[in-house]
Design a protein around this motif. Structure first.
Motif, mmCIF file in Angstrom:
data_model
loop_
_atom_site.group_PDB
_atom_site.id
_atom_site.type_symbol
_atom_site.label_atom_id
_atom_site.label_comp_id
_atom_site.label_asym_id
_atom_site.label_seq_id
_atom_site.Cartn_x
_atom_site.Cartn_y
_atom_site.Cartn_z
ATOM 1 N N GLN A 28 22.834 36.879 51.367
ATOM 2 C CA GLN A 28 23.343 35.717 50.640
ATOM 3 C C GLN A 28 22.352 34.553 50.657
ATOM 4 O OE1 GLN A 28 26.164 35.407 48.765
ATOM 5 N NE2 GLN A 28 26.459 37.618 49.091
ATOM 6 N N LEU A 29 21.469 34.532 51.655
ATOM 7 C CA LEU A 29 20.474 33.461 51.724
ATOM 8 C C LEU A 29 19.487 33.533 50.565
ATOM 9 C CD1 LEU A 29 19.746 33.395 55.569
ATOM 10 C CD2 LEU A 29 21.094 31.762 54.236
ATOM 11 N N LEU A 30 19.305 34.706 49.976
ATOM 12 C CA LEU A 30 18.430 34.809 48.805
ATOM 13 C C LEU A 30 19.004 34.022 47.636
ATOM 14 C CD1 LEU A 30 17.539 38.606 49.012
ATOM 15 C CD2 LEU A 30 16.065 36.683 49.612
ATOM 16 N N LEU A 31 20.309 34.105 47.438
ATOM 17 C CA LEU A 31 20.957 33.299 46.398
ATOM 18 C C LEU A 31 20.835 31.822 46.714
ATOM 19 C CD1 LEU A 31 24.185 35.394 45.729
ATOM 20 C CD2 LEU A 31 22.320 34.982 44.111
ATOM 21 N N ARG A 32 21.022 31.485 47.986
ATOM 22 C CA ARG A 32 20.902 30.079 48.382
ATOM 23 C C ARG A 32 19.477 29.572 48.152
ATOM 24 N NH1 ARG A 32 22.601 26.512 52.598
ATOM 25 N NH2 ARG A 32 22.367 24.479 51.590
ATOM 26 N N GLY A 33 18.486 30.407 48.452
ATOM 27 C CA GLY A 33 17.101 30.009 48.213
ATOM 28 C C GLY A 33 16.808 29.791 46.744
ATOM 29 N N TYR A 34 17.331 30.673 45.897
ATOM 30 C CA TYR A 34 17.177 30.493 44.443
ATOM 31 C C TYR A 34 17.792 29.170 44.009
ATOM 32 C CZ TYR A 34 18.348 30.981 39.507
ATOM 33 O OH TYR A 34 18.511 30.751 38.151
ATOM 34 N N GLU A 35 19.005 28.885 44.491
ATOM 35 C CA GLU A 35 19.688 27.648 44.109
ATOM 36 C C GLU A 35 18.910 26.413 44.564
ATOM 37 O OE1 GLU A 35 23.352 28.341 46.032
ATOM 38 O OE2 GLU A 35 24.072 29.807 44.548
ATOM 39 N N GLN A 36 18.394 26.464 45.790
ATOM 40 C CA GLN A 36 17.625 25.328 46.310
ATOM 41 C C GLN A 36 16.348 25.123 45.499
ATOM 42 O OE1 GLN A 36 18.387 23.465 49.585
ATOM 43 N NE2 GLN A 36 20.323 24.116 48.690
ATOM 44 N N ALA A 37 15.683 26.228 45.156
ATOM 45 C CA ALA A 37 14.475 26.128 44.339
ATOM 46 C C ALA A 37 14.789 25.518 42.977
ATOM 47 C CB ALA A 37 13.831 27.503 44.178
ATOM 48 N N ALA A 38 15.899 25.927 42.378
ATOM 49 C CA ALA A 38 16.294 25.392 41.073
ATOM 50 C C ALA A 38 16.595 23.895 41.163
ATOM 51 C CB ALA A 38 17.506 26.147 40.541
ATOM 52 N N LEU A 39 17.308 23.489 42.208
ATOM 53 C CA LEU A 39 17.613 22.069 42.389
ATOM 54 C C LEU A 39 16.340 21.247 42.544
ATOM 55 C CD1 LEU A 39 20.636 22.368 44.854
ATOM 56 C CD2 LEU A 39 20.733 21.488 42.507
ATOM 57 N N LYS A 40 15.425 21.757 43.357
ATOM 58 C CA LYS A 40 14.181 21.027 43.603
ATOM 59 C C LYS A 40 13.346 20.928 42.326
ATOM 60 C CE LYS A 40 12.518 21.398 47.664
ATOM 61 N NZ LYS A 40 11.868 21.846 48.929
ATOM 62 N N LEU A 41 13.221 22.056 41.617
ATOM 63 C CA LEU A 41 12.453 22.047 40.373
ATOM 64 C C LEU A 41 13.056 21.099 39.347
ATOM 65 C CD1 LEU A 41 11.387 25.737 39.670
ATOM 66 C CD2 LEU A 41 9.921 23.726 39.592
ATOM 67 N N ASN A 42 14.364 21.105 39.229
ATOM 68 C CA ASN A 42 15.035 20.230 38.270
ATOM 69 C C ASN A 42 14.742 18.770 38.576
ATOM 70 O OD1 ASN A 42 17.131 19.743 36.104
ATOM 71 N ND2 ASN A 42 18.117 18.705 37.831
ATOM 72 N N PHE A 43 14.795 18.404 39.855
ATOM 73 C CA PHE A 43 14.557 17.018 40.226
ATOM 74 C C PHE A 43 13.101 16.627 39.993
ATOM 75 C CE2 PHE A 43 14.198 13.751 43.794
ATOM 76 C CZ PHE A 43 14.698 12.726 42.995
ATOM 77 N N VAL A 44 12.166 17.507 40.363
ATOM 78 C CA VAL A 44 10.742 17.217 40.161
ATOM 79 C C VAL A 44 10.442 17.050 38.672
ATOM 80 C CG1 VAL A 44 8.422 18.215 40.325
ATOM 81 C CG2 VAL A 44 9.952 18.282 42.298
ATOM 82 N N ARG A 45 10.976 17.946 37.848
ATOM 83 C CA ARG A 45 10.737 17.840 36.403
ATOM 84 C C ARG A 45 11.343 16.566 35.838
ATOM 85 N NH1 ARG A 45 11.935 24.220 35.601
ATOM 86 N NH2 ARG A 45 9.788 24.925 35.253
ATOM 87 N N SER A 46 12.501 16.174 36.337
ATOM 88 C CA SER A 46 13.134 14.941 35.864
ATOM 89 C C SER A 46 12.310 13.725 36.251
ATOM 90 C CB SER A 46 14.550 14.827 36.433
ATOM 91 O OG SER A 46 15.368 15.886 35.968
ATOM 92 N N LEU A 47 11.800 13.719 37.484
ATOM 93 C CA LEU A 47 10.967 12.599 37.926
ATOM 94 C C LEU A 47 9.719 12.469 37.055
ATOM 95 C CD1 LEU A 47 11.108 12.991 41.816
ATOM 96 C CD2 LEU A 47 12.022 11.085 40.495
ATOM 97 N N ILE A 48 9.039 13.580 36.864
ATOM 98 C CA ILE A 48 7.792 13.536 36.103
ATOM 99 C C ILE A 48 8.067 13.205 34.639
ATOM 100 C CG2 ILE A 48 5.898 14.973 35.258
ATOM 101 C CD1 ILE A 48 5.931 16.363 37.978
ATOM 102 N N GLY A 49 9.099 13.822 34.075
ATOM 103 C CA GLY A 49 9.441 13.535 32.688
ATOM 104 C C GLY A 49 9.873 12.106 32.469
ATOM 105 N N GLY A 50 10.414 11.472 33.508
ATOM 106 C CA GLY A 50 10.849 10.084 33.399
ATOM 107 C C GLY A 50 9.776 9.062 33.693
#
Length: 460
Positions: free
Chosen positions: A163-185
């Motif tokens: 189940q930690l693999l799913l959690r890792g995917y989710e954490q990676a997605a959250l981090k990527l989304n925030f980084v892209r939002s910061l840079i795009g903004g």
């Protein structure tokens, strides 16, 4: 490159498919109690949206091709092993800031494009030298990263949990989304460097040097905009790519897919995965998996690597000899780099292979402090890095990148540097669960020293 253009040379080799690695010896893979539960999780991962896109991957490959020719420089840096507990606003912002600041120092010093690749959004699994860890007479499975098990020293913590693999995917997605939002903004907008400024520790001699550099960049940009009568729109943002060691092959396979209107099969869980020194057997499962994906890939090169074996690996991983496809990341140690690096470089050059040479001055310089913690000495890190520049310069080749473990936090994990951290300081703010990282001040000091070295004549 347009989104519909299919790059040449991306078709997977004959006989390869994303799961063909399963017929090869696979090292460093966790042993799960319930293989059926693991397959259910991997099936779920295979249906989730990709984390990155094929056109981002191709843009990175194009930039890395410039680094092969010495026209760009690869900065690959970030956490040793990401913690899911650190997926929070302040930590992400600090690490993004230090990556951007480091890159701007290099750009200002070298006048080259810097390709930013973060060790982030997926660096949740780590290879280990032993399968078990013993404390006070109790032996348990070793901690292998948050994608696999937990760092606490109990039987439950150390049991691999799919189940930690799913959690890792989710954490990676959250981090990527925030980084892209910061840079795009506009987080990295050169018109507003105060957005990505971090305070240097009191007394750091690099503080004023950094401020003068930022002032120089801002004034130069304002001058050119006044002459042209318009703003530099591209200065509003930067590009940051992601990378991690492609260690857990089931996870990597689940995120490896064909895409419309392109001939290749891409790992869409990261832009640039790499193979570590413990899994680089030419006949092993990791090399089999990596040889077929269309992403640019890295290969760690340790002190036991033989020149002809390196040539064999490079040909297997990049059979079409595409510039930008393969980065060789040498991690040889400050005492051995001048002896070990030249024959490796000569063998690759004589074979006519188009590669990026990158220096990892961290992993070959890990030692145990007197009180038992792992640490690294700043001066030894710098020594290996400068020696790598010298070797490539003497051989007429180009050091095209650097690979670092660092953080935007002022941790006390590596000793030395201008703040003169010593071994007694390690207990003050040692946070890494695996390997020691450069703290913010040490990272920025190293950035200026690299930039100064790149200004010297006859250096690629």
């Amino acid at each position: 490159m347009s989104l519909t253009e299919s790059p040449t040379g991306n078709a997977p080799p004959a006989g390869w498919h994303p799961g063909s690695w399963r017929s090869f010896p696979a090292l460093q893979q966790p042993q799960y109690d319930d293989p059926d539960a693991l397959e259910l999780v991997l099936g779920r991962l295979g249906r989730l949206p990709p984390l990155v896109t094929s056109w981002e991957i191709e843009e990175l490959r194009s930039g890395l091709a410039q680094a092969v020719r010495g026209q760009a420089f690869l900065l690959q840096a970030g956490d040793c092993c990401e913690s899911m507990d650190d997926c929070e606003t302040a930590a992400i912002v600090r690490n993004l800031k230090v990556l951007i600041q480091f890159s701007f120092v290099l750009i200002h010093g070298s006048m080259k494009r810097v390709i930013r690749v973060g060790r982030m959004a997926g660096q949740y699994a780590k290879p280990r030298s032993a399968a078990t860890e013993t404390r006070n007479g109790v032996s348990l499975p070793v901690y292998r990263g948050d994608n696999v098990n937990r760092s606490g020293f109990t039987e439950g913590d150390r049991r691999p949990d799919p189940q930690l693999l799913l959690r890792g995917y989710e954490q990676a997605a959250l981090k990527l989304n925030f980084v892209r939002s910061l840079i795009g903004g506009g987080f990295a907008d050169l018109h507003h460097p105060e957005n990505w400024d971090l305070d240097f520790p009191t007394g750091s001699r690099r503080a004023e040097e950094y401020r003068r550099m930022v002032h120089s960049i801002t004034r130069s940009m304002q001058f050119m905009e006044a002459v042209l009568g318009s703003q530099f729109r591209e200065s509003h943002g930067v590009t940051v790519y992601t990378s991690h060691e492609g260690l857990h092959l089931g996870y990597e396979q689940a995120l490896t897919r064909p895409v419309p209107r392109r001939s290749g099969i891409y790992n869409l869980g990261t832009h640039m995965p790499w193979i570590g020194v413990r899994t680089c057997d030419p006949g092993g499962a990791h090399v089999e998996y990596f040889r077929g994906i269309a992403n640019p890939v890295g290969l760690k090169v340790g002190p036991d690597m033989e020149p002809q074996r390196l040539v064999e690996l490079a040909r297997r991983l990049n059979p079409d000899n595409q510039p930008g496809r393969l980065t060789l990341i040498h991690r040889l140690g400050h005492q051995r780099v001048r002896d070990l690096l030249p024959p490796l470089v000569e063998a690759v050059r004589q074979a006519g292979l188009a590669v990026i040479w990158s220096c990892d001055p961290m992993h070959g310089n890990t030692v145990n402090a007197r009180e038992g913690r792992k640490t690294r000495h700043f001066e030894q890190i710098l020594e290996e890095l400068l020696a790598a520049f010298d070797v490539h310069n003497e051989l007429g080749t180009v050091l095209g990148g650097v690979h670092l473990e660092l953080t935007g936090d002022n941790v006390t994990e590596c000793v030395g540097g201008s703040t003169q951290l010593g071994e007694p300081d390690l207990t003050r703010a040692y946070k890494s669960p695996v390997d020691p990282r450069l703290n913010y001040d040490q990272a920025m000091e190293l950035a200026f020293l690299i930039a100064e070295r790149m200004q010297r004549p006859n250096v690629g």
